[in-house]
Design a protein around this motif. Structure first.
Motif, PDB file in Angstrom:
ATOM      1  N   UNK A  89       0.829  -1.199   0.000  1.00 58.09           N
ATOM      2  CA  UNK A  89       0.000   0.000   0.000  1.00 58.09           C
ATOM      3  C   UNK A  89       0.871   1.259   0.000  1.00 58.09           C
ATOM      4  N   UNK A  90       1.997   1.197   0.668  1.00 55.65           N
ATOM      5  CA  UNK A  90       2.898   2.354   0.736  1.00 55.65           C
ATOM      6  C   UNK A  90       3.731   2.538  -0.532  1.00 55.65           C
ATOM      7  N   UNK A  91       3.639   1.589  -1.425  1.00 56.36           N
ATOM      8  CA  UNK A  91       4.427   1.620  -2.654  1.00 56.36           C
ATOM      9  C   UNK A  91       4.213   2.922  -3.414  1.00 56.36           C
ATOM     10  N   UNK A  92       5.260   3.404  -4.013  1.00 56.32           N
ATOM     11  CA  UNK A  92       5.177   4.631  -4.805  1.00 56.32           C
ATOM     12  C   UNK A  92       4.588   4.360  -6.178  1.00 56.32           C
ATOM     13  N   UNK A  93       4.226   3.118  -6.449  1.00 51.33           N
ATOM     14  CA  UNK A  93       3.690   2.750  -7.754  1.00 51.33           C
ATOM     15  C   UNK A  93       2.182   2.998  -7.870  1.00 51.33           C
ATOM     16  N   UNK A  94       1.567   3.590  -6.869  1.00 57.89           N
ATOM     17  CA  UNK A  94       0.117   3.821  -6.909  1.00 57.89           C
ATOM     18  C   UNK A  94      -0.222   4.779  -8.050  1.00 57.89           C
ATOM     19  N   UNK A  95      -1.062   4.338  -8.977  1.00 64.02           N
ATOM     20  CA  UNK A  95      -1.467   5.233 -10.068  1.00 64.02           C
ATOM     21  C   UNK A  95      -2.303   6.399  -9.539  1.00 64.02           C
ATOM     22  N   UNK A  96      -2.021   7.588 -10.000  1.00 66.07           N
ATOM     23  CA  UNK A  96      -2.761   8.772  -9.561  1.00 66.07           C
ATOM     24  C   UNK A  96      -4.252   8.610  -9.834  1.00 66.07           C
ATOM     25  N   UNK A  97      -4.596   7.954 -10.929  1.00 68.74           N
ATOM     26  CA  UNK A  97      -6.002   7.775 -11.280  1.00 68.74           C
ATOM     27  C   UNK A  97      -6.777   7.014 -10.204  1.00 68.74           C
ATOM     28  N   UNK A  98      -6.098   6.238  -9.367  1.00 65.82           N
ATOM     29  CA  UNK A  98      -6.768   5.475  -8.315  1.00 65.82           C
ATOM     30  C   UNK A  98      -7.022   6.299  -7.064  1.00 65.82           C
ATOM     31  N   UNK A  99      -6.607   7.536  -7.053  1.00 67.07           N
ATOM     32  CA  UNK A  99      -6.756   8.356  -5.853  1.00 67.07           C
ATOM     33  C   UNK A  99      -7.841   9.411  -6.045  1.00 67.07           C
ATOM     34  N   UNK A 100      -9.015   8.967  -6.463  1.00 68.63           N
ATOM     35  CA  UNK A 100     -10.162   9.861  -6.592  1.00 68.63           C
ATOM     36  C   UNK A 100     -11.221   9.446  -5.580  1.00 68.63           C
ATOM     37  N   UNK A 101     -12.145  10.350  -5.292  1.00 69.39           N
ATOM     38  CA  UNK A 101     -13.199  10.054  -4.324  1.00 69.39           C
ATOM     39  C   UNK A 101     -14.028   8.850  -4.773  1.00 69.39           C
ATOM     40  N   UNK A 102     -14.371   8.779  -6.055  1.00 70.89           N
ATOM     41  CA  UNK A 102     -15.172   7.675  -6.576  1.00 70.89           C
ATOM     42  C   UNK A 102     -14.441   6.339  -6.432  1.00 70.89           C
ATOM     43  N   UNK A 103     -13.168   6.315  -6.799  1.00 69.99           N
ATOM     44  CA  UNK A 103     -12.391   5.066  -6.701  1.00 69.99           C
ATOM     45  C   UNK A 103     -12.246   4.656  -5.242  1.00 69.99           C
ATOM     46  N   UNK A 104     -11.980   5.608  -4.347  1.00 67.37           N
ATOM     47  CA  UNK A 104     -11.875   5.270  -2.921  1.00 67.37           C
ATOM     48  C   UNK A 104     -13.194   4.695  -2.399  1.00 67.37           C
ATOM     49  N   UNK A 105     -14.324   5.262  -2.842  1.00 67.40           N
ATOM     50  CA  UNK A 105     -15.622   4.735  -2.424  1.00 67.40           C
ATOM     51  C   UNK A 105     -15.830   3.317  -2.965  1.00 67.40           C
ATOM     52  N   UNK A 106     -15.430   3.093  -4.205  1.00 65.97           N
ATOM     53  CA  UNK A 106     -15.535   1.738  -4.769  1.00 65.97           C
ATOM     54  C   UNK A 106     -14.713   0.746  -3.944  1.00 65.97           C
ATOM     55  N   UNK A 107     -13.508   1.143  -3.545  1.00 67.85           N
ATOM     56  CA  UNK A 107     -12.673   0.274  -2.710  1.00 67.85           C
ATOM     57  C   UNK A 107     -13.325   0.035  -1.346  1.00 67.85           C
ATOM     58  N   UNK A 108     -13.958   1.071  -0.786  1.00 68.39           N
ATOM     59  CA  UNK A 108     -14.643   0.920   0.499  1.00 68.39           C
ATOM     60  C   UNK A 108     -15.753  -0.125   0.376  1.00 68.39           C
ATOM     61  N   UNK A 109     -16.499  -0.048  -0.720  1.00 72.23           N
ATOM     62  CA  UNK A 109     -17.582  -1.008  -0.937  1.00 72.23           C
ATOM     63  C   UNK A 109     -17.047  -2.418  -1.204  1.00 72.23           C
ATOM     64  N   UNK A 110     -15.918  -2.528  -1.900  1.00 70.44           N
ATOM     65  CA  UNK A 110     -15.292  -3.832  -2.121  1.00 70.44           C
ATOM     66  C   UNK A 110     -14.892  -4.460  -0.789  1.00 70.44           C
ATOM     67  N   UNK A 111     -14.240  -3.679   0.061  1.00 69.68           N
ATOM     68  CA  UNK A 111     -13.833  -4.192   1.370  1.00 69.68           C
ATOM     69  C   UNK A 111     -15.055  -4.587   2.191  1.00 69.68           C
ATOM     70  N   UNK A 112     -16.113  -3.789   2.130  1.00 64.91           N
ATOM     71  CA  UNK A 112     -17.343  -4.114   2.855  1.00 64.91           C
ATOM     72  C   UNK A 112     -17.938  -5.426   2.351  1.00 64.91           C
ATOM     73  N   UNK A 113     -17.983  -5.600   1.047  1.00 67.79           N
ATOM     74  CA  UNK A 113     -18.532  -6.830   0.469  1.00 67.79           C
ATOM     75  C   UNK A 113     -17.717  -8.054   0.886  1.00 67.79           C
ATOM     76  N   UNK A 114     -16.401  -7.950   0.790  1.00 66.29           N
ATOM     77  CA  UNK A 114     -15.541  -9.064   1.207  1.00 66.29           C
ATOM     78  C   UNK A 114     -15.702  -9.344   2.706  1.00 66.29           C
ATOM     79  N   UNK A 115     -15.847  -8.293   3.483  1.00 65.51           N
ATOM     80  CA  UNK A 115     -16.007  -8.457   4.929  1.00 65.51           C
ATOM     81  C   UNK A 115     -17.323  -9.141   5.269  1.00 65.51           C
ATOM     82  N   UNK A 116     -18.405  -8.762   4.579  1.00 62.39           N
ATOM     83  CA  UNK A 116     -19.695  -9.401   4.836  1.00 62.39           C
ATOM     84  C   UNK A 116     -19.661 -10.886   4.491  1.00 62.39           C
ATOM     85  N   UNK A 117     -18.994 -11.221   3.401  1.00 62.24           N
ATOM     86  CA  UNK A 117     -18.846 -12.622   3.020  1.00 62.24           C
ATOM     87  C   UNK A 117     -18.033 -13.377   4.074  1.00 62.24           C
ATOM     88  N   UNK A 118     -16.974 -12.757   4.533  1.00 62.03           N
ATOM     89  CA  UNK A 118     -16.135 -13.374   5.566  1.00 62.03           C
ATOM     90  C   UNK A 118     -16.924 -13.538   6.863  1.00 62.03           C
TER      91      UNK A 118
END
Length: 128
Positions: A89-118
């Motif tokens: 996560x700390x890698x400097x290879x993070x694409x700038x395009x992945x650091x938008x509010x929409x993408x962060x929200x999508x990641x939040x929902x992905x983590x929530x979905x995986x967590x509910x399944x778990x």
């Protein structure tokens, strides 16, 4: 069996509070949550589920880790998995395009979905 949920995802924290499991929510970067979970492994907990399912190549800013009490030995492999995930996560290879509010929200929902399944899987295991 005692379950501990370590997360930086407020959606996971909100949904899991009624379960009366140990909830360790911190509004912090994902690498801090992962390292906190790693520290708990060093102090008598073990992974209850794969913390990296669905995260192998992405820089998800949300991570949820499920732990169970461990009376046995510390598992060095699990500790290294959490540390590697934090470093990724700390890698400097993070694409700038992945650091938008929409993408962060999508990641939040992905983590929530995986967590509910778990949660579903762990809850079934705890009843057995």
């Amino acid at each position: 069996m005692t379950i501990c949920i370590v997360t930086n995802n407020p959606g996971v924290a909100e949904i899991t509070l009624p379960l009366n499991w140990i909830m360790d929510f911190n509004d912090c970067p994902a690498q801090h949550s992962l390292r906190h979970a790693r520290d708990l492994l060093l102090n008598g907990w073990q992974l209850a589920a794969d913390p990296l399912a669905g995260y192998r190549r992405r820089f998800n800013p949300y991570h949820t880790v499920f732990l169970i009490e461990n009376k046995g030995q510390v598992n060095g492999y699990d500790i290294l998995r959490l540390e590697r995930a934090a470093r990724h996560i700390e890698s400097t290879k993070r694409p700038i395009v992945e650091n938008t509010k929409k993408i962060r929200n999508d990641y939040r929902l992905l983590d929530l979905s995986l967590s509910l399944s778990t949660l579903k899987q762990i809850s079934g295991y705890c009843r057995d």
